[in-house]
Design an enzyme around this catalytic site. Structure first.
Site, PDB file in Angstrom:
ATOM      1  N   SER A 217     -35.770   0.133  -2.991  1.00  0.00           N
ATOM      2  CA  SER A 217     -34.854  -1.341  -3.458  1.00  0.00           C
ATOM      3  C   SER A 217     -34.923  -2.051  -2.142  1.00  0.00           C
ATOM      4  CB  SER A 217     -33.650  -0.713  -3.612  1.00  0.00           C
ATOM      5  OG  SER A 217     -32.934  -1.789  -4.605  1.00  0.00           O
TER       6      SER A 217
ATOM      7  N   ARG B  58     -19.768  -3.915  -9.017  1.00  0.00           N
ATOM      8  CA  ARG B  58     -20.538  -2.624  -8.936  1.00  0.00           C
ATOM      9  C   ARG B  58     -20.654  -2.246 -10.412  1.00  0.00           C
ATOM     10  NH1 ARG B  58     -23.814   0.763  -6.170  1.00  0.00           N
ATOM     11  NH2 ARG B  58     -23.307   2.909  -6.238  1.00  0.00           N
TER      12      ARG B  58
ATOM     13  N   ASP C  48     -37.951   1.248 -14.303  1.00  0.00           N
ATOM     14  CA  ASP C  48     -37.182   0.030 -13.480  1.00  0.00           C
ATOM     15  C   ASP C  48     -37.596  -1.194 -13.998  1.00  0.00           C
ATOM     16  OD1 ASP C  48     -36.100  -1.244 -11.487  1.00  0.00           O
ATOM     17  OD2 ASP C  48     -37.330  -0.345  -9.732  1.00  0.00           O
TER      18      ASP C  48
ATOM     19  N   HIS D 109     -34.102   2.033 -12.171  1.00  0.00           N
ATOM     20  CA  HIS D 109     -34.181   1.848 -10.839  1.00  0.00           C
ATOM     21  C   HIS D 109     -33.885   2.739  -9.654  1.00  0.00           C
ATOM     22  CE1 HIS D 109     -34.660  -0.806  -7.163  1.00  0.00           C
ATOM     23  NE2 HIS D 109     -33.343  -0.747  -6.893  1.00  0.00           N
ATOM     24  N   ASP D 110     -32.893   3.418 -10.205  1.00  0.00           N
ATOM     25  CA  ASP D 110     -32.300   4.444  -9.379  1.00  0.00           C
ATOM     26  C   ASP D 110     -33.053   5.930  -9.263  1.00  0.00           C
ATOM     27  OD1 ASP D 110     -30.209   3.332  -7.959  1.00  0.00           O
ATOM     28  OD2 ASP D 110     -28.558   4.099  -9.343  1.00  0.00           O
TER      29      ASP D 110
END
Lengths: 206, 395
Positions: B163, B233, B329, B362-363
């Site tokens: 990232s 968040r 992602d 993405h994680d």
């Protein structure tokens, strides 16, 4: 030759490897699990790169420390600068390309040499099979039924030689392989090679 | 070292000691930031694992993501949860600390000991707050390079990051090609798209709309914009996941109840999960840092800095690259990684590229993804062989 190399390579890959100068820069297009690249890098000190469409092949190659990108040769070859490599290899893949002629042009733009191996559709067994059974041949070199084959642009050795002539591409070396993988240099008679060669390997330059 | 001010509200114990290393850099020569401001005598906090070998050739720099920090392979000093890359860094793991000396530096603008808005401005003796200069990814990398100078590490064996960490990897490769042997940008992009900027703007607006933000000077009033930062968040966290992952994890399942409550409580598990993500985040992160770091990411556009062509950033690069993306992602999708690969091919760089099949979103780079770990291990092994690193453990 490579008798000491632990993994036995496909006969056509060994022929290709033998055409490549040690220490040169090589791009293997459609490098699959990286057998040829691995040999070239570790046994011939080649600066080797690969392109492979299949994720499993790419993962296997990169996991083995080879420099391979996941990509489609028919679009990704355009990225590379002219003569970025000494050799660009395309083994048993040209017949699966959507545009074989433009792919061949790209190979010879990106590499000072191109090495192409392909199955020969004019081998006598295939001709005989077609004549006798009237069905598309399925054999170890062409193992797919017509409805699931990736080979959409099959050609004969003679077809390929004529295409090279048309594109003004020089064939520096040409070797055919028979059913048992025994190599034979092209002799005088293209007719005989085209009849008895099950596949062929060409070293090309523009 | 005590906890930075931004993370301390009235009544908190302020004698918390941050573990790890911290040095002051820029004492002889200040760090010139992209915005024009010069930083002198600024702190940089980092953590190190494994041992540096005699010729200093086995150092790996891991660059952390937006909300990461230097505590990647140990219990986090504030949350006491395992490090964000515990799976990756340690003996026998892909970044094997028996072989490699692995460093992770809290980014400039961060809130875990490196210079940032919650640290003290030496000129005024108070926290910087919004008077801290706006920093860029390139500034973060320059600060890291100064740390390496300080540590006497001339050349990194590898620089690796996911990232925003991947953005720093690209910046390292472009700015210091002679100081990097191998570069691994993971789930990254060479620029922030309009969509990326848009999501960040939502987060920043949420923070600034919280009355407890107090125009960025919340510490003066013993407040912290908990609610705004938590919402930021929550919104961001959605972009780190994927629809299949959310479906698999929560679906439409209800949270500890038999039926809908016809109210605005967290009826659904996914709501409860996001609320939890928001609340636990504010315990360890400073709201102003969030503004600064998201800004740095938004400003990131490598091609623009190199005359519009990304390939120009890598001309004649000697670095071995391994670009990795994940199928699900959608924040930094594979097409962005491919753009990087195309640019590297255009300069005939030594590059590997693997798109890993995963529904982790993405994680995925933080998760237990065996294929990803195999690819990274194999790439590092191949690079170590070319670098001539010994196969035996160091120390």
């Amino acid at each position: 030759m490579s008798a000491a190399y632990p993994k036995a390579m496909r006969a056509d890959l060994q022929l290709i490897a033998d055409m490549i100068e040690p220490g040169s820069r090589v791009l293997d297009v459609g490098c699959a699990d990286g057998a040829l690249l691995d040999y070239l890098v570790n046994e011939k000190g080649v600066d080797g790169r690969g392109i492979e469409l299949g994720a499993d092949g790419v993962n296997a190659c990169v996991s083995a420390g080879l420099s391979v990108i996941q990509g489609d040769a028919e679009t990704d070859l355009f990225d590379y600068p002219d003569h970025a490599f000494d050799y660009v290899v395309l083994s048993q893949t040209l017949q699966a390309m959507r545009a074989p002629k433009s792919t061949l042009e790209q190979l010879l733009r990106v590499g000072r040499h191109a090495i192409v191996s392909l199955p020969n559709f004019a081998h006598w067994r295939l001709r005989w099979h077609l004549v006798v059974s009237g069905r598309m041949p399925v054999n170890p070199t062409l193992p797919y039924e017509w409805y699931e084959t990736p080979n959409i642009h099959l050609c004969t050795i003679r077809d390929f030689v004529i295409l090279c002539r048309k594109m003004r591409v020089t064939i520096e070396r040409s070797i055919s392989l028979d059913r048992n993988g025994v190599p034979r240099r092209f002799g005088r008679s293209l007719y005989m090679v085209n009849l008895f060669g099950e596949q062929a390997v060409f070293l090309l330059r523009t | 070292m005590i906890l930075p001010k931004g993370l301390v509200s009235a009544g908190d114990p302020i004698d918390f000691v941050l573990p790890g290393h911290r040095v002051f850099l820029g004492c002889d020569r200040p760090l010139k930031l992209d915005c024009g401001v010069e930083l002198s005598e600024f702190p940089v906090a980092y953590q190190a694992y494994g041992r540096l070998n005699k010729d200093g050739s086995n150092a790996i720099l891991v660059c952390h993501a937006l909300t990461g920090d230097q505590f990647m392979a140990e219990s986090h000093p504030l949350t006491h949860k395992e490090g964000w890359w515990d799976l990756m860094v340690g003996p026998g793991k892909p970044l094997d600390t028996m072989h490699y000396f692995v460093l992770c530096v809290n980014v400039l603008g961060g809130c875990m000991g490196s210079a940032g808005p919650s640290e003290i401005n030496p000129e005024t003796g108070e926290a910087w707050g919004l008077s801290f200069p706006v920093i860029t990814i390139a500034d973060m990398v320059r600060a890291q390079a100064m740390l390496l100078d300080h540590l006497g590490i001339e050349k990194l064996f590898a620089v690796i990051g996911g990232s925003m960490g991947g953005m720093q990897v690209l910046e390292w490769a472009a700015s210091f090609p002679q100081r990097v042997f191998a570069a691994v940008p993971i789930a990254a992009a060479a620029h922030h798209t309009a969509q990326n900027i848009a999501f960040h703007e939502v987060g920043r607006q949420a923070i600034m709309a919280d009355p407890d933000w107090c125009g960025g000077e919340y510490w003066r009033y013993g407040k912290r914009p908990h609610r705004g930062l938590a919402v930021a968040r929550m919104a961001a966290h959605i972009t780190y996941l994927s629809e299949p992952k959310l479906h698999e994890k929560f679906g439409r399942r209800l949270q500890d109840r038999e039926g809908l409550t016809y109210g605005f409580d967290a009826d659904f598990q996914v709501e409860s999960y996001l609320r939890h993500q928001g609340i636990s985040f504010v315990e360890r992160f400073d709201a102003n840092s969030y503004l600064y770091i998201t800004r740095a990411m938004d400003y990131f556009d490598m091609a623009a800095r190199y005359g519009g062509g990304l390939a120009n950033a890598f001309v004649d690069t000697p670095i071995r690259f391994c670009v990795i993306s994940f199928t699900s992602d959608w924040l930094y999708p594979t097409v962005e990684s491919r753009r990087i690969v195309h640019a590297l091919n255009a300069v005939a760089a030594n590059v590997s590229f693997a798109e890993i099949v995963s529904n982790g979103g993405h994680d995925a780079f933080l998760l237990d993804e065996p294929k990803f770990h195999r690819v990274l291990t194999g790439f590092l092994g191949g690079a170590a062989q070319h670098r001539g690193l010994p196969k035996t453990p160091t120390g």
